[in-house]
Design an enzyme around this catalytic site. Structure first.
Site, PDB file in Angstrom:
ATOM      1  N   HIS A  21     -62.731 -35.586-121.761  1.00  0.00           N
ATOM      2  CA  HIS A  21     -62.931 -34.850-123.012  1.00  0.00           C
ATOM      3  C   HIS A  21     -62.428 -33.414-122.903  1.00  0.00           C
ATOM      4  O   HIS A  21     -62.698 -32.710-121.947  1.00  0.00           O
ATOM      5  CB  HIS A  21     -64.389 -34.875-123.468  1.00  0.00           C
ATOM      6  CG  HIS A  21     -64.886 -36.289-123.602  1.00  0.00           C
ATOM      7  ND1 HIS A  21     -66.220 -36.603-123.637  1.00  0.00           N
ATOM      8  CD2 HIS A  21     -64.203 -37.468-123.697  1.00  0.00           C
ATOM      9  CE1 HIS A  21     -66.343 -37.924-123.754  1.00  0.00           C
ATOM     10  NE2 HIS A  21     -65.135 -38.466-123.802  1.00  0.00           N
ATOM     11  N   ASP A  34     -63.228 -30.904-124.838  1.00  0.00           N
ATOM     12  CA  ASP A  34     -64.016 -29.880-125.531  1.00  0.00           C
ATOM     13  C   ASP A  34     -64.954 -29.055-124.650  1.00  0.00           C
ATOM     14  O   ASP A  34     -65.771 -28.284-125.166  1.00  0.00           O
ATOM     15  CB  ASP A  34     -64.747 -30.472-126.755  1.00  0.00           C
ATOM     16  CG  ASP A  34     -65.645 -31.644-126.433  1.00  0.00           C
ATOM     17  OD1 ASP A  34     -65.689 -32.066-125.265  1.00  0.00           O
ATOM     18  OD2 ASP A  34     -66.301 -32.144-127.356  1.00  0.00           O
ATOM     19  N   ARG A  83     -60.026 -24.787-115.071  1.00  0.00           N
ATOM     20  CA  ARG A  83     -59.165 -25.886-115.541  1.00  0.00           C
ATOM     21  C   ARG A  83     -58.082 -25.308-116.439  1.00  0.00           C
ATOM     22  O   ARG A  83     -58.026 -25.608-117.636  1.00  0.00           O
ATOM     23  CB  ARG A  83     -59.986 -26.889-116.358  1.00  0.00           C
ATOM     24  CG  ARG A  83     -61.273 -27.332-115.709  1.00  0.00           C
ATOM     25  CD  ARG A  83     -62.098 -28.171-116.676  1.00  0.00           C
ATOM     26  NE  ARG A  83     -63.392 -28.541-116.099  1.00  0.00           N
ATOM     27  CZ  ARG A  83     -64.392 -29.070-116.776  1.00  0.00           C
ATOM     28  NH1 ARG A  83     -64.261 -29.303-118.072  1.00  0.00           N
ATOM     29  NH2 ARG A  83     -65.519 -29.378-116.183  1.00  0.00           N
ATOM     30  N   SER A  91     -70.626 -31.257-117.018  1.00  0.00           N
ATOM     31  CA  SER A  91     -70.695 -30.121-116.107  1.00  0.00           C
ATOM     32  C   SER A  91     -71.381 -28.939-116.792  1.00  0.00           C
ATOM     33  O   SER A  91     -71.692 -28.983-117.985  1.00  0.00           O
ATOM     34  CB  SER A  91     -69.282 -29.728-115.686  1.00  0.00           C
ATOM     35  OG  SER A  91     -68.635 -29.074-116.758  1.00  0.00           O
TER      36      SER A  91
HETATM   37  O1  DAV Z   1     -67.152 -30.467-118.353  1.00  0.00           O
HETATM   38  O2  DAV Z   1     -68.285 -32.267-118.020  1.00  0.00           O
HETATM   39  C1  DAV Z   1     -67.968 -32.616-120.876  1.00  0.00           C
HETATM   40  C2  DAV Z   1     -67.430 -33.000-122.223  1.00  0.00           C
HETATM   41  C3  DAV Z   1     -68.357 -33.923-122.902  1.00  0.00           C
HETATM   42  N1  DAV Z   1     -67.843 -34.362-124.194  1.00  0.00           N
HETATM   43  C4  DAV Z   1     -67.486 -31.604-118.683  1.00  0.00           C
HETATM   44  C5  DAV Z   1     -66.904 -32.184-119.947  1.00  0.00           C
END
Ligand code: DAV
Length: 375
Positions: A244, A246, A263, A298
């Protein structure tokens, strides 16, 4: 004529949105696609079953409060119809022991103009998640004569869709990062697979993250399905679990994107933004060292904000650094407490799907340079 559905980006004034629910959420058993996403040291490894009731109630309380805050801003809020996810999913091609949730509509529903497409998710446990939104899709279809109710080609999700033995307990974080940089993911290119939350919509341009949940074949499908739009493949080598876009690359208004500093978008993929005077700034540090218990995501959900309009944004209430940065970038911040909902599928952006934003399909990238991201 009544127009219910219209949205071309993530920043024009939001008027109508879907906010998820946590009811009946399940931690699904491991399967070829998810074993790769659950970090080795996560307490979720090897564990599956319904999430504890107290955590579901706490998440729902924050989701309901979020919906109220949005309604207070004059935004119409719809909610999905929960299904009992604690039941096996069987198709002619696979069986898995449970479904997942209807907390993050952003993963399932992609709104492009007057169309809402249900995605082609790579997780078997998510195969029927679109059913929670089916009553809303039917309602929009009945009320809006121009609404396009669409289902992406359904992936079969047989073993051909995943690399065997890709997941190996022994691979180090460094190896994981090398794989991301080399665009080597657990999913194969056998069929189009994509999560809606991997697609960043900016008018005429779609920027799609190539990662664990979305493959290149999906981008080829988008390119053919939307001949009038431009499809760009982006990837973010610093992310060991790229899933994802976002919490990685988040537009705040025309010309401005915040990028996760761990990132960063690779240099050669920035050309298209630079040539059109878009600014990419590092997002602020998260306020927390670890995500909440039993969370897939995260700490970078800190930047998973919901933009209400070009000057207003919802940020998680404890994310002090992100709020401060938003303020400096000229945004009015609406703090929304949301950490109890994180474990159910993400942050404030994940928990919503657009139904209506003002605005049309604008071309924000008229300078089409020699762009390596173009599919
Ligand atoms: O940074 O774990 C989470 C995005 C959930 N839609 C991450 C991405």
């Amino acid at each position: 004529m009544t127009t219910i559905v219209n949205s071309w980006n993530d920043f024009d004034p939001l008027k109508h949105v879907i906010v998820g629910r946590a009811d009946f959420s399940v931690i699904p058993p491991e399967e070829p696609a998810t074993s790769e996403k659950v970090p080795i040291d996560s307490e979720m490894r090897g564990m599956w079953g319904p999430r504890p009731t107290a955590t579901v109630e706490a998440a729902n309380e924050q989701l309901d409060n979020y919906a109220k805050i949005l309604e207070g801003l004059g935004i119409k809020v719809d909610r999905p119809t929960p299904l009992q996810w604690n039941q096996a999913i069987t198709t002619p091609d696979f069986r898995t022991e449970s479904g997942f949730t209807q907390m993050p509509p952003r993963d399932i529903l992609l709104t492009i103009g007057k169309e809402i497409i249900s995605s082609a998710n790579s997780f078997r446990c998510r195969y029927f998640e679109y059913l929670a939104y089916w009553p809303l899709m039917k309602q929009y279809f009945d009320e809006d004569p121009e609404f396009l109710w669409t289902q992406a080609p359904r992936p079969r999700l047989t073993d051909k869709s995943y690399k065997h033995n890709y997941y190996d307990e022994k691979i180090s974080l460094e190896e994981r990062l090398e794989r991301t940089a080399a665009k080597d993911f657990v999913t194969t290119e056998f069929e189009p697979m994509w999560d809606a939350a991997d697609v960043m919509r900016v008018g005429k341009d779609l920027f799609i993250q190539h990662g664990l949940t979305t493959n290149r074949t999906a981008m080829e499908w988008f390119k053919r399905y939307y001949p009038d739009l431009r499809v760009h493949a982006v990837n973010f080598p610093g992310d060991p679990y790229p899933i994802h876009i976002d919490a990685t690359f988040v537009p705040l208004r025309p010309g401005l994107i915040i990028n996760n500093p761990h990132r960063r978008l690779p240099e050669e993929q920035r050309k298209i933004f630079e040539a059109n005077d878009w600014q990419i700034v590092d997002a602020a540090q998260p306020a927390h060292d670890t995500p909440p218990p039993l969370c897939y995501s995260s700490v970078w959900l800190s930047m998973n904000c919901l933009v209400i309009d070009h000057k207003t944004v919802c940020v998680e209430a404890s994310e002090v650094h992100q709020m401060e940065q938003m303020d400096k970038l000229g945004m009015n911040v609406i703090p929304v407490p949301f950490r109890d909902a994180y474990a159910f599928g993400g942050g404030l952006h994940c928990a919503t799907a657009d139904v209506y934003r003002e605005g049309t399909c604008e071309d924000y990238f008229p300078n089409q340079v020699d762009d390596p991201t173009l599919v």
